[in-house]
Design an enzyme around this catalytic site. Structure first.
Site, short mmCIF file in Angstrom:
data_model
loop_
_atom_site.label_atom_id
_atom_site.label_comp_id
_atom_site.label_asym_id
_atom_site.label_seq_id
_atom_site.Cartn_x
_atom_site.Cartn_y
_atom_site.Cartn_z
N ASP A 56 6.90 -1.02 41.98
CA ASP A 56 5.85 -1.24 41.00
C ASP A 56 5.29 -2.64 41.23
O ASP A 56 6.00 -3.64 41.08
CB ASP A 56 6.45 -1.12 39.59
CG ASP A 56 5.48 -0.54 38.60
OD1 ASP A 56 4.31 -0.93 38.64
OD2 ASP A 56 5.90 0.29 37.77
N ASP A 82 0.25 -1.55 39.01
CA ASP A 82 0.06 -1.66 37.57
C ASP A 82 -1.37 -2.10 37.23
O ASP A 82 -1.86 -3.08 37.80
CB ASP A 82 1.06 -2.70 37.05
CG ASP A 82 1.20 -2.70 35.55
OD1 ASP A 82 1.67 -1.69 35.00
OD2 ASP A 82 0.84 -3.71 34.91
N GLU A 114 -2.70 2.40 38.99
CA GLU A 114 -2.88 2.80 37.59
C GLU A 114 -4.27 2.35 37.16
O GLU A 114 -4.58 1.17 37.22
CB GLU A 114 -1.81 2.14 36.73
CG GLU A 114 -1.88 2.61 35.28
CD GLU A 114 -1.14 1.68 34.31
OE1 GLU A 114 -0.74 2.15 33.25
OE2 GLU A 114 -0.98 0.48 34.63
N HIS A 148 6.45 6.31 31.61
CA HIS A 148 7.19 5.46 30.67
C HIS A 148 6.32 4.94 29.53
O HIS A 148 6.84 4.26 28.64
CB HIS A 148 7.80 4.29 31.44
CG HIS A 148 6.73 3.40 32.02
ND1 HIS A 148 5.88 3.82 33.03
CD2 HIS A 148 6.34 2.14 31.71
CE1 HIS A 148 5.03 2.86 33.32
NE2 HIS A 148 5.28 1.82 32.53
N ASP A 149 5.02 5.20 29.57
CA ASP A 149 4.12 4.76 28.49
C ASP A 149 3.68 5.93 27.62
O ASP A 149 2.93 5.72 26.65
CB ASP A 149 2.84 4.14 29.09
CG ASP A 149 3.11 2.85 29.86
OD1 ASP A 149 4.06 2.12 29.50
OD2 ASP A 149 2.36 2.57 30.80
C1 NOJ Z 1 0.97 -0.65 32.38
C2 NOJ Z 1 2.42 -0.36 32.35
O1 NOJ Z 1 2.62 0.98 32.68
C3 NOJ Z 1 2.91 -0.74 30.98
O2 NOJ Z 1 4.22 -0.29 30.73
C4 NOJ Z 1 2.78 -2.22 30.82
O3 NOJ Z 1 3.11 -2.60 29.51
C5 NOJ Z 1 1.35 -2.68 31.11
N1 NOJ Z 1 0.78 -2.07 32.26
C6 NOJ Z 1 1.33 -4.16 31.34
O4 NOJ Z 1 1.96 -4.45 32.55
#
Ligand code: NOJ
Length: 585
Positions: free
Chosen positions: A139, A241, A283, A357-358
Site C-alpha cells: 500500500d 492510496d 484508489e 477496509h473502509d
Molecule cells: C484511504 C484509505 O483506504 C483509508 O483507510 C485512509 O484512512 C485514507 N485513504 C487516508 O490514507
C-alpha cells in the site's frame, strides 16, 4: 486440507520465474495447448486472470498475543490463501506509524511497524508467498505522511527549512482565519495552524496526516527512490492510496484529479515500475469512466487499473452521506456496474470489489446476513467474479463475515467514526440515529478480527484483541468453512479457479439484460463461440422471470448456489438469492 491443482500449478509457474530482474513476476497458469482456445490469452498481463486478496494486517492473524495482527501471523495463513487460489495479496500499510489512522499515517516508509514485525519478517513473507504463487502488493500512501515523519518534523521547524516545501503551507487569511474552506474527509477544516511558524498546513485526512506537496520535484524523486527500494525486494506491485488527490491545487479549491495528476503518474511509471511485470491499482474516489481510461488506458503508461466507488456512493444519503445509507436499489447498482463494464470494454481495465477496509461487509450491505447468509454471500461472489476486471476479496469476505453490530460508541476504534460521532451529535443528531448509521457503514465493520475458528476470540489472538471479535465467530469461521465443501469459502475457491481457466471470464464482452428488473441481475459474457450467462437474484423470495429469446439456451453449469442449472427456457423461477452461470461453447 488438500491443495488444489490450480494453486499448485500457479505456484510452480511462479517459482520457475521468468524475469531478468530479481523481481519474479507471477504468471498464473500461462501454459495452454494450441487447441484449447477457452483458456485466458497467455499474452495478457497476469493480473487479468488472477484474483487479489486484501489483508488488513492489524486484524488478520496475531502470532505473539499482543492483540494486534502481524506479519508472522500472515505467513502462518499462506497455505489457507493458496488453497483459496488467489494470485496476490494487497497488504494494507505495514510501515512505521503512530497509528492515528491504523498505518495510513506513515512515519518511515522504509521501516516496518514493530507491532507488525521486522523487515526480515517482510522478506520472508515475500519469499514464502512467492513459493506459493502469491505476490505481495504494498500500500503506497504518498498523498500524505504522518506528522511524525522526519520530513514533517523538519518542515515545521522553520519557514526556510529544506523540507518546508515538501508540505503545503499557507498564510492565514487577512482576518487571521483559515486560508480557504476545504474540509477534511475526517471532519472539520483541512487546515491546521502551526504556532511555531505562524502558517497553516493542509491535511485532507486527520491533522496528523499532513499532505505532501507533489509539485516539489525533490519530494517526487525521494518517493520514487523509496518505491524502487521496495520493488527491488521483490514485491508484485502497489495499491496507491487516494492517488487521485496528489495533483491538487488548493488555492483553486481543486483537491481531486488536479491538472498535473497524470503527469505525475506518467513520471512515476517511468521512474519506478514501468518495465516491471507488476500490478498497480490506484484508489480514486473521484474517478469517472472517462478519467479511468486516462489512468488505465493500454498506451497511457500510468496504472493497471483504479478502484472507483460509484457503486458504493450511489447508496449514500444526499445529506448525511455514508452515515445514513439508503436501502439497496438494485436497478441503480446494476446501472453503475454495467456502465463501468461498457466504458472500459475496449480499453482500460476494471477492478471488481464489494468491500475493503473502509467499507461495510459485502453480505451485510448487499445480501441478507440474517436469513440467507450462505445463499446471498455466494450469489454476490458469483455476480462480481464473473464480470470483466480483476476481482478483489477482502479478508473474511470468503467466509461471509458480517458487520460488527457494535451497540455503543465505546466499541468503535476508527478515527473517522469517532470524529463523525462527535460532529453529528454537535449538529443535533441523536446518538441512536448515528449508531444506526455507523452499524451499517462505519469502517470498523470491516476491521473486526478475522474469524479463524470457534475458539475464544475466533482464534485471531491469544491476547486481548485491539477491537472486539464478532460474536458470530462460533458459526462463521475459516476452520468450519474449509471443512465444508458447500461453504462460501469453496464457492469463492471455485470462482477464482474458473477465472484462471476460462478466457471468456477474462475477456468476454459484457451485455446486461432486464436492466429495469428490481430483483435480478442477468448478464452475458461472450468470446468467440463461447457465451456465459449469469443469472442472479437479489430477492429474499421466489422470483419468476421471462427471458429474452437469446438467453434460452443450454450448456454446462459452471457454478450455482442451489442445484446446478444447465438450461434456460422461456421462464425461470429463482429461489431466494439464487445465482448460477451457464457456459455455452
Ligand atoms: C484511504 C484509505 O483506504 C483509508 O483507510 C485512509 O484512512 C485514507 N485513504 C487516508 O490514507
Amino acid at each position: 486440507m488438500t491443495v488444489s491443482a490450480e494453486s499448485t500449478a500457479s505456484g510452480a509457474a511462479a517459482s520457475a520465474g521468468t524475469a531478468a530482474s530479481n523481481v519474479t513476476p507471477l504468471h498464473p497458469e500461462r501454459a495452454r495447448s494450441a487447441t484449447d482456445a477457452a483458456l485466458p490469452d497467455p499474452s495478457e498481463p497476469w493480473w487479468k486472470s488472477t484474483t487479489i486478496y486484501q489483508i488488513y494486517p492489524r486484524s488478520f492473524a496475531d502470532s505473539n498475543g499482543d492483540g494486534i495482527g502481524d506479519i508472522p501471523g500472515i505467513i502462518g495463513k499462506l497455505d489457507y490463501l493458496q488453497t483459496l487460489g488467489i494470485g496476490a495479496i494487497w497488504l494494507s500499510p505495514i510501515f512505521a506509524s503512530p497509528m492515528d489512522d491504523n498505518g495510513y499515517d506513515i512515519s518511515d516508509y522504509q521501516a516496518v511497524a514493530p507491532e507488525f514485525g521486522t523487515i526480515e519478517d517482510f522478506d520472508r513473507l515475500v519469499s514464502e508467498a512467492k513459493a506459493r504463487g502469491i505476490g505481495i502488493i504494498l500500500d503506497l500512501v504518498v498523498n500524505h505522511t504522518s506528522d511524525e515523519h522526519r520530513w514533517f518534523t523538519e518542515a515545521r521547524k522553520s519557514r526556510d527549512n529544506p523540507y518546508r516545501d515538501y508540505y503545503i503551507w499557507r498564510d492565514p487569511a487577512p482576518d487571521g482565519g483559515l486560508p480557504n474552506a476545504i474540509p477534511s474527509v475526517f471532519g472539520g477544516p483541512a487546515w491546521r495552524f502551526d504556532d511555531a511558524t505562524g502558517q497553516y498546513y493542509f491535511h485532507q485526512f486527520s491533522r496528523r496526516q499532513p499532505d505532501l506537496n507533489w509539485a516539489n520535484p525533490r519530494l517526487r524523486a525521494e518517493i520514487y527512490a523509496m518505491m524502487n527500494w521496495w520493488l527491488e525486494r521483490g514485491i508484485a506491485g502497489f495499491r496507491m492510496d487516494v492517488i487521485d488527490l496528489i495533483g491538487k491545487e488548493v488555492d483553486k479549491g481543486i483537491t481531486a484529479e488536479g491538472p498535473h495528476l497524470h503527469d505525475y503518474l506518467k513520471e512515476m511509471h517511468r521512474e519506478t515500475f514501468g518495465g516491471r511485470d507488476v500490478l498497480t491499482v490506484g484508489e480514486a474516489w473521484s474517478a469517472t469512466p472517462g478519467s479511468a481510461l486516462l489512468y488505465s488506458g493500454r498506451d497511457r503508461e500510468e496504472l493497471s487499473m483504479v478502484f472507483q466507488f460509484e457503486h458504493v456512493t450511489q447508496g449514500w444519503d444526499e445529506d448525511h452521506g455514508k452515515w445514513k445509507p439508503k436501502p439497496l436499489d438494485l436497478v441503480a447498482l446494476k446501472g453503475v456496474l454495467g456502465k463501468w463494464q461498457l466504458a472500459l470494454a475496449e480499453d482500460g481495465w476494471n477492478s471488481l470489489f464489494w468491500g475493503n477496509h473502509d467499507l461495510p461487509r459485502a453480505v451485510s450491505r448487499y445480501g441478507d446476513a440474517a436469513d440467507y447468509h450462505v445463499a446471498s454471500a455466494k450469489m454476490l461472489a458469483t455476480v462480481l467474479h464473473l464480470l470483466k476486471g480483476t476481482p478483489y476479496v477482502y479478508q473474511g469476505e470468503e467466509i461471509g463475515m458480517t458487520n460488527a453490530g457494535f451497540e455503543s460508541i465505546e466499541e468503535y476504534r476508527d478515527i473517522e467514526t469517532l470524529n463523525m460521532h462527535r460532529l453529528h451529535l454537535e449538529a443535533g443528531r441523536s446518538p441512536e440515529d448515528f449508531i444506526a448509521g455507523a452499524n451499517q457503514n462505519s469502517r470498523d465493520n470491516a476491521r473486526t478480527p478475522m474469524q479463524w475458528s470457534e475458539a475464544p476470540n475466533g482464534g485471531f489472538t491469544e491476547g486481548v484483541p485491539w477491537i472486539a471479535v464478532n460474536a458470530n465467530h462460533r458459526q462463521i469461521n475459516a476452520r468450519t468453512a474449509v471443512a465444508d465443501e458447500q461453504s462460501i469459502f469453496h464457492h469463492y475457491r471455485t470462482l477464482i479457479g474458473l477465472r484462471k481457466r476460462h478466457g471468456v471470464i477474462v475477456d468476454g464482452v459484457f451485455r446486461s439484460y432486464l436492466d429495469q428488473h428490481p430483483d435480478v441481475f442477468v448478464y452475458t459474457r461472450t468470446l468467440g463461440d463461447e457465451r456465459l450467462v449469469v443469472v442472479a437474484s437479489f430477492a429474499d423470495h421466489q422470483v419468476s422471470l421471462t427471458l429474452p429469446d437469446e438467453l434460452r439456451l443450454s450448456g454446462a453449469c459452471l457454478i450455482s448456489n442451489y442445484q446446478p442449472v444447465s438450461s434456460l427456457g422461456e421462464t425461470v423461477s429463482l429461489r431466494p438469492y439464487e445465482a448460477f452461470a451457464i457456459l455455452k461453447g
